[in-house]
Design a protein around this motif. Structure first.
Motif, PDB file in Angstrom:
ATOM      1  N   GLY A  19     -97.008  32.732  41.942  1.00  0.00           N
ATOM      2  CA  GLY A  19     -96.718  31.727  40.762  1.00  0.00           C
ATOM      3  C   GLY A  19     -96.383  32.370  39.457  1.00  0.00           C
ATOM      4  N   ALA A  20     -97.372  33.473  39.172  1.00  0.00           N
ATOM      5  CA  ALA A  20     -97.235  34.009  38.018  1.00  0.00           C
ATOM      6  C   ALA A  20     -95.897  34.518  37.613  1.00  0.00           C
ATOM      7  N   LEU A  21     -95.463  35.033  39.058  1.00  0.00           N
ATOM      8  CA  LEU A  21     -93.706  35.726  38.948  1.00  0.00           C
ATOM      9  C   LEU A  21     -92.628  34.475  38.467  1.00  0.00           C
ATOM     10  N   PHE A  22     -92.969  33.236  39.260  1.00  0.00           N
ATOM     11  CA  PHE A  22     -92.133  32.298  39.115  1.00  0.00           C
ATOM     12  C   PHE A  22     -91.982  31.581  37.855  1.00  0.00           C
ATOM     13  N   ALA A  23     -93.357  31.594  37.365  1.00  0.00           N
ATOM     14  CA  ALA A  23     -93.629  30.989  35.743  1.00  0.00           C
ATOM     15  C   ALA A  23     -92.651  31.561  34.949  1.00  0.00           C
ATOM     16  N   TRP A  24     -92.487  32.846  35.044  1.00  0.00           N
ATOM     17  CA  TRP A  24     -91.612  33.617  33.788  1.00  0.00           C
ATOM     18  C   TRP A  24     -90.427  33.190  33.949  1.00  0.00           C
ATOM     19  N   CYS A  25     -89.790  33.105  35.226  1.00  0.00           N
ATOM     20  CA  CYS A  25     -88.405  32.648  35.327  1.00  0.00           C
ATOM     21  C   CYS A  25     -88.304  31.126  34.645  1.00  0.00           C
ATOM     22  N   CYS A  26     -89.154  30.486  34.957  1.00  0.00           N
ATOM     23  CA  CYS A  26     -89.421  28.986  34.824  1.00  0.00           C
ATOM     24  C   CYS A  26     -89.349  28.793  33.198  1.00  0.00           C
ATOM     25  N   VAL A  27     -90.141  29.714  32.424  1.00  0.00           N
ATOM     26  CA  VAL A  27     -90.359  29.712  30.875  1.00  0.00           C
ATOM     27  C   VAL A  27     -88.898  29.811  30.383  1.00  0.00           C
ATOM     28  N   LYS A  28     -88.128  30.842  30.780  1.00  0.00           N
ATOM     29  CA  LYS A  28     -86.862  31.356  30.440  1.00  0.00           C
ATOM     30  C   LYS A  28     -85.983  30.040  30.506  1.00  0.00           C
ATOM     31  N   THR A  29     -85.943  29.513  31.654  1.00  0.00           N
ATOM     32  CA  THR A  29     -85.132  28.327  31.947  1.00  0.00           C
ATOM     33  C   THR A  29     -85.774  27.135  30.925  1.00  0.00           C
ATOM     34  N   LEU A  30     -87.090  26.825  30.803  1.00  0.00           N
ATOM     35  CA  LEU A  30     -87.400  25.706  29.824  1.00  0.00           C
ATOM     36  C   LEU A  30     -86.858  26.029  28.391  1.00  0.00           C
ATOM     37  N   ILE A  31     -86.879  27.188  27.914  1.00  0.00           N
ATOM     38  CA  ILE A  31     -86.743  27.785  26.584  1.00  0.00           C
ATOM     39  C   ILE A  31     -85.051  27.349  26.516  1.00  0.00           C
ATOM     40  N   LEU A  32     -84.401  27.557  27.652  1.00  0.00           N
ATOM     41  CA  LEU A  32     -82.935  27.255  27.405  1.00  0.00           C
ATOM     42  C   LEU A  32     -82.841  25.694  27.287  1.00  0.00           C
ATOM     43  N   LEU A  33     -83.644  25.165  28.204  1.00  0.00           N
ATOM     44  CA  LEU A  33     -83.560  23.605  28.134  1.00  0.00           C
ATOM     45  C   LEU A  33     -83.818  22.842  26.853  1.00  0.00           C
ATOM     46  N   LEU A  34     -84.713  23.519  26.221  1.00  0.00           N
ATOM     47  CA  LEU A  34     -85.355  23.037  24.844  1.00  0.00           C
ATOM     48  C   LEU A  34     -84.491  23.462  23.828  1.00  0.00           C
ATOM     49  N   HIS A  35     -83.571  24.363  23.816  1.00  0.00           N
ATOM     50  CA  HIS A  35     -82.980  24.796  22.709  1.00  0.00           C
ATOM     51  C   HIS A  35     -83.921  25.426  21.759  1.00  0.00           C
ATOM     52  N   PHE A  36     -84.762  26.224  21.987  1.00  0.00           N
ATOM     53  CA  PHE A  36     -85.665  26.680  21.143  1.00  0.00           C
ATOM     54  C   PHE A  36     -85.068  27.656  20.300  1.00  0.00           C
ATOM     55  N   ASP A  37     -85.555  27.565  19.138  1.00  0.00           N
ATOM     56  CA  ASP A  37     -85.019  28.947  17.977  1.00  0.00           C
ATOM     57  C   ASP A  37     -85.956  29.888  18.355  1.00  0.00           C
ATOM     58  N   PRO A  38     -85.326  31.032  18.100  1.00  0.00           N
ATOM     59  CA  PRO A  38     -86.226  32.418  18.511  1.00  0.00           C
ATOM     60  C   PRO A  38     -87.259  32.492  17.659  1.00  0.00           C
ATOM     61  N   VAL A  39     -87.535  31.713  16.584  1.00  0.00           N
ATOM     62  CA  VAL A  39     -88.722  31.890  15.808  1.00  0.00           C
ATOM     63  C   VAL A  39     -90.095  31.778  16.674  1.00  0.00           C
ATOM     64  N   VAL A  40     -89.826  30.726  17.644  1.00  0.00           N
ATOM     65  CA  VAL A  40     -90.967  30.745  18.375  1.00  0.00           C
ATOM     66  C   VAL A  40     -90.885  31.624  19.530  1.00  0.00           C
ATOM     67  N   ARG A  41     -91.810  32.512  19.536  1.00  0.00           N
ATOM     68  CA  ARG A  41     -91.503  33.867  20.621  1.00  0.00           C
ATOM     69  C   ARG A  41     -92.620  33.251  21.700  1.00  0.00           C
ATOM     70  N   VAL A  42     -92.017  33.205  22.945  1.00  0.00           N
ATOM     71  CA  VAL A  42     -92.917  33.125  24.309  1.00  0.00           C
ATOM     72  C   VAL A  42     -92.964  34.177  24.787  1.00  0.00           C
ATOM     73  N   ARG A  43     -93.943  34.977  24.962  1.00  0.00           N
ATOM     74  CA  ARG A  43     -94.206  36.276  25.746  1.00  0.00           C
ATOM     75  C   ARG A  43     -95.479  36.121  26.529  1.00  0.00           C
ATOM     76  N   PRO A  44     -95.455  36.954  27.453  1.00  0.00           N
ATOM     77  CA  PRO A  44     -96.424  37.167  28.438  1.00  0.00           C
ATOM     78  C   PRO A  44     -97.866  37.045  27.553  1.00  0.00           C
ATOM     79  N   ASP A  45     -98.738  36.254  28.000  1.00  0.00           N
ATOM     80  CA  ASP A  45     -99.933  36.014  27.117  1.00  0.00           C
ATOM     81  C   ASP A  45    -101.119  35.923  28.273  1.00  0.00           C
ATOM     82  N   PRO A  46    -102.151  36.819  27.904  1.00  0.00           N
ATOM     83  CA  PRO A  46    -103.189  37.123  28.609  1.00  0.00           C
ATOM     84  C   PRO A  46    -104.034  35.812  29.105  1.00  0.00           C
TER      85      PRO A  46
END
Lengths: 878, 107
Positions: free
Chosen positions: A418-445
């Motif tokens: 699931g954790a592996l799948f989540a990272w692919c999923c986050v990438k897709t979501l960011i594409l779908l949401l058209h996020f500005d790169p100012v919001v950085r989504v990176r692996p978070d403990p």
């Protein structure tokens, strides 16, 4: 202890040593020795950690068991991976948008200071959210509640920029953020190069300095180390670049990072208008503050509110009217957590993200139900094995532990996938949401911990159900050799009912949102959306003064229409569905509103050919054209809704409209009526609109609207050069087609619809996997029963029906429950729906049919396989 | 001597034997048998697990060495902690037996 641990990790070596020692003894005594196996066992027990050993055994055994049933393993891990992955992805985004703190010193103690009327509605004519500069200075000197306080302008301002000494023919634009000089100090943000602002920078006599953002330094100057100390000309005023702000700092506002921070004292140069600094009634600043130690937020609010009242009462003169006092005393200061910064994104996405969170939580529930049903089914399949172990004297606790170990193992595997799948999923979501790169989504403990916890918890919860069942296993012969589906409505059936109900809810939501999006796209928008290019410019940035604007409009308009490929062109303050609007109260001569009632209108300044270019039909009178100049009679056009609401029994043509609530000053004569069309966004209902000629109400920022013969993007270069020929300083701020703008305004709807469809399908997939797995298991457990039935003459169809019969019952129960829940739950979606009722019968019917079809297909496969059983072999089974 | 009494004193017998020098498992059995004039026979089933237990507790340590018959054998040796433990058990044992003696002598 260490030795024991060491032995645990080298069981083979330990085994060999024990063997050799025993062999030696036997050699000495000519083969005489006790029970070799037993003694070796005891020796092993004494040399290693017993519980760890048993655990390892359980895990090894668990792996063996799991690998023996690959279908179960695949289904369970897949279900958990999808459920946990989706959850982690959404949680990561929520974390990034809602919970992430500013990269500043101690963000948790930062407070945003707001002023507002106590009933929560801003008073409008006295004080809004913002606060004035004189009150800021007063607070700096007079408050005893705050240890630190800094001020900044609401939002950024666009300015012209060039490097001193370089030619200024090619004008560049930059955004500046006006901040008090202690802004960086209060936030605890340092400089990446040079220095940040300091208190001596914020006096009107000090030489102008600016701090550049790291991003701008990087993008525009490629991190030139000579930049700190250089002079940059902003809006014609030379500023010394004091330094570069820390790389990770982007300001207090998420998503809108400025290029420069300049002290509040340079406000007159930046805004090019009457200075607001000395005006106690100009509310243009926001504050960030920290409390003094030992002071509660509530006490600080009370003190600051008292200061505010005192300050404004003193301003109101010696004898303020009762009304003025009332107005001042209604205003309250509130402090809100400010460590997360000010985020439009947070506001825009908080509701959709919450909806998505609920949706993925449901998906996870379905995934967990899958695991539970599978483990239950497996439990009955393993019944003989466990009975055998119990009969041989295995302690019950050991069996429980075995089952629990296996389910935790399963959920850890699922959690990892699931954790592996989540990272692919986050990438897709960011594409779908058209996020500005100012919001950085990176692996978070925190996010990873959340996933792991979730997966282990799932394992424990669903390990317990079958384990609990086992612990009550009865060794009496009547109970030996049963199967899951014997009870008509046991826990397995309940779980599947629940899954079907949840899937139905999700599919219904997705169907409703999909229909709503379709309605939004299909509705009559009132204008022709294809082949329109929109270009935004601002004459003020090019140095135009108010009186010159009318000429610019005329020349630009004439120039644009002559461009090759342009069919029609017009100017307007805002293009349709730009997300900008302006509105206010109006008065109509001869139709004054009753006292206390205000007529509200939306205004738009447009140039000639505006309606023709957008193909908005003219219903009566004439459009705005070259006749309407600054010198001619003021005119206006209104839309159909305006006529319907305010001029019902009158001939609209010739009526006069006034700004404000009374018919004073010069009104504009209505010369035409146009059909309704969308102006602010696609969800709005038609509003009463008033169109004024730009020549009579000049605006400095406006848009060029061009209808082209072919691809609108193809003429962008010509438009640019036309603008450049007109005036080299005229900027082309934004450029897109009207279709792009419409798409953009729908992106949130699209995102929610896409994601809810994905999750709806995911839920359906999970539920059908669960149904398939359970039926396959139960059919396998009924092999001998089916064999007997076939031997005494049952046909294949009978067997299929036999297996499916139970499913149908569960399906009907699940769909009924789902419909009930959906009836309540979908009202929650009301604010997202457009043109569709929450209980849309088409969406409901389609969802029910879809789920029934999918469930029956998932059930038919194992049923059909059961029907292919060879009766002879089936009878010999077990 | 009955077996039950022996059980509790096994650790004492092993540690005391090893205090006189290193020995392998079989050697320990023989030494106990000799020292007790064939009265105490330690069974393999008790001896070897006990050796393992004492080793895990750090009272004795083991090493593979060539034996008299030139075959590899596991030799046990007392550690410092083992020596201390032995002194402790010996003292306890003596006190214990003295108390029981007195008790039995009391008429």
């Amino acid at each position: 202890m260490w030795r024991k641990l060491l032995n645990f990790f080298r069981p083979a070596k330990l085994e060999a040593e024990i063997r050799e020692e025993i062999e030696f003894h036997r050699a000495q005594t000519a083969g005489f020795f006790g029970n070799t196996g037993l003694i070796a066992d005891h020796m092993r027990d004494a040399s290693t950690i017993a519980w760890l050993e048993i655990c390892a055994q359980d895990i090894r055994y668990g792996f063996r068991q799991l690998s023996k049933s690959p279908v179960l393993l695949a289904v369970a891990v897949l279900s958990l991976a999808l459920g946990i992955g989706a959850n982690t992805a959404i949680f990561t985004l929520i974390h990034a948008i809602m919970l992430q703190m500013l990269p500043v010193r101690d963000p948790g103690s930062l407070l945003l200071l707001y002023s507002g009327v106590s009933d929560g509605v801003t008073s409008g004519d006295l004080i809004g959210d913002a606060i004035s500069y004189p009150f800021y200075q007063y607070l700096q000197a007079h408050n005893s509640a705050l240890s630190e306080l800094c001020a900044f302008r609401q939002g950024n301002d666009d300015v012209t920029m060039h490097v001193a000494g370089e030619s200024d023919t090619r004008v560049e634009y930059a955004s500046v953020h006006l901040v008090s000089a202690n802004y960086f100090d209060v936030l605890g943000v340092g400089a990446a190069a040079g220095r940040v602002l300091r208190n001596t920078d914020d006096t009107r006599s000090s030489p102008p300095v600016a701090v550049m953002s790291y991003r701008f330094w990087d993008n525009r100057f490629h991190r030139d180390p000579a930049i700190p100390g250089k002079t940059i000309v902003l809006n014609g005023t030379p500023f010394t670049v004091a330094g570069i702000a820390a790389a990770e700092f982007f300001g207090e506002r998420i998503r809108t990072a400025p290029d420069f921070w300049v002290p509040l004292s340079s406000e007159p140069q930046m805004l090019k208008r009457e200075p607001l600094l000395d005006d106690a009634n100009a509310f243009w600043l926001n504050f960030l503050a920290r409390l003094k130690p030992g002071i509660t937020r509530r006490a600080a609010e009370a003190e600051l509110t008292a200061e505010l009242h005192g300050f404004y009462l003193a301003q109101a003169g010696p004898h303020p009217s009762a009304d003025a006092i009332h107005k001042i005393e209604r205003v309250q200061i509130t402090l809100q957590p400010g460590g997360g910064g000010i985020s439009g994104l947070r506001y825009l996405y908080s509701k959709p993200l919450r909806v998505l969170m609920a949706v993925v939580a449901l998906v996870l529930l379905i995934a967990c139900a899958n695991i539970a049903t599978l483990l239950l089914a497996r439990a009955s399949a393993r019944r003989p094995e466990f009975l055998c172990r119990l009969a041989l004297g295995a302690p019950r606790i050991r069996l429980l532990r075995q089952v629990l170990t296996e389910s935790i193992l399963l959920s850890l595997l699922g959690g990892f996938a699931g954790a592996l799948f989540a990272w692919c999923c986050v990438k897709t979501l960011i594409l779908l949401l058209h996020f500005d790169p100012v919001v950085r989504v990176r692996p978070d403990p925190a996010v990873l911990a959340f996933t792991l916890l979730l997966s282990i918890l799932t394992g424990i919860v669903f390990g317990i159900i079958p384990a609990w069942k086992f612990s009550r296993l009865d060794l009496r012969p009547s109970n030996v050799g049963g199967n899951t589906w014997r009870r008509r409505f046991g826990s397995t059936q309940m779980l599947i009912t629940f899954q079907i109900a949840l899937s139905l809810c999700l599919v219904v939501s997705a169907a409703l949102l999909g229909r709503s999006l379709l309605e939004l796209e299909r509705q009559n928008i009132g204008f022709e959306r294809n082949r329109i290019l929109l270009v935004r410019t601002d004459a003020e940035l090019a140095g135009y003064q108010q009186p010159q604007l009318a000429d610019l409009y005329r020349n630009l308009s004439d120039r644009l229409i002559q461009l090759p490929g342009v069919q029609s062109a017009a100017l307007a303050r805002f293009s349709p569905v730009s997300g900008y609007s302006s509105s206010g109260s109006i008065a109509i001569e001869g139709n004054l509103p009753p006292p206390g009632k205000i007529l509200n209108g939306w205004f738009l300044q447009v140039g000639p050919r505006f309606f023709a270019t957008l193909r908005i039909p003219l219903l009566a009178g004439r459009p705005i054209d070259a006749r309407d100049t600054a010198a001619s009679t003021p005119v206006a056009l209104v839309n159909q809704t305006f006529v319907n609401q305010y001029l019902q029994h009158l001939n609209p043509l010739g009526q006069h409209i006034y700004h404000g609530s009374s018919a004073r000053g010069t009104g504009a004569e209505i010369v035409g009526v146009v059909a309704d069309s969308k102006f602010y966004d696609l969800r709005e209902h038609a509003e009463p609109m008033v169109f004024y000629p730009m020549s009579q109400q000049p605006v400095s920022g406006f848009e060029l609207i061009l209808r082209t013969a072919a691809d609108p993007n193809g003429i962008a270069a010509e438009v640019r050069s036309a603008l450049h020929q007109m005036n080299a300083r005229l900027p082309m701020l934004e450029q897109q087609t009207l279709n792009q703008q419409l798409e953009h305004s729908l992106r949130q709807d699209k995102m929610i619809t896409t994601l809810s469809s994905i999750f709806g399908l995911l839920a359906l997939l999970l539920a059908s996997i669960g149904i398939y797995g359970t039926l396959a298991y139960s059919a396998a457990g009924r092999t001998s029963e089916i064999g007997i039935r076939m031997a005494v003459g049952a046909q294949r169809a009978d067997v299929v029906l036999l297996v499916l019969r139970d499913l149908v019952l569960v399906l009907v129960a699940g769909l009924t429950l789902g419909l009930l829940v959906a009836a309540v739950g979908t009202t929650w979606l009301r604010s997202f729906l457009f043109g569709v009722k929450p209980l849309d019968s088409l969406a409901l019917a389609a969802s029910v049919l879809l789920i029934a079809a999918v469930a029956l297909t998932a059930g038919y496969l194992p049923a059909q396989r059961a029907a292919r059983i060879d009766p002879m072999r089936a009878l010999r089974h077990d | 001597m009955p077996r039950e009494t022996l059980q509790g004193t096994l650790d004492l017998l092993i540690l005391k034997t090893l205090a006189r020098g290193t020995a392998h498992g079989y050697g320990i059995t023989c030494a106990i048998l000799n020292a007790s004039q064939n009265q105490l026979r330690v069974e393999e089933g008790s001896l070897y697990p006990a050796l393992r237990r004492l080793e895990s507790a750090g009272l004795i340590k083991a090493e593979w060495k060539a034996s008299e018959s030139n075959r590899r054998a596991r030799y046990y040796e007392l550690t410092r902690a083992g020596r201390k433990q032995l002194a402790q058990i010996e003292k306890e044992w003596r006190t214990h037996t003295a108390v029981i003696e007195d008790f039995l002598a009391f008429e």
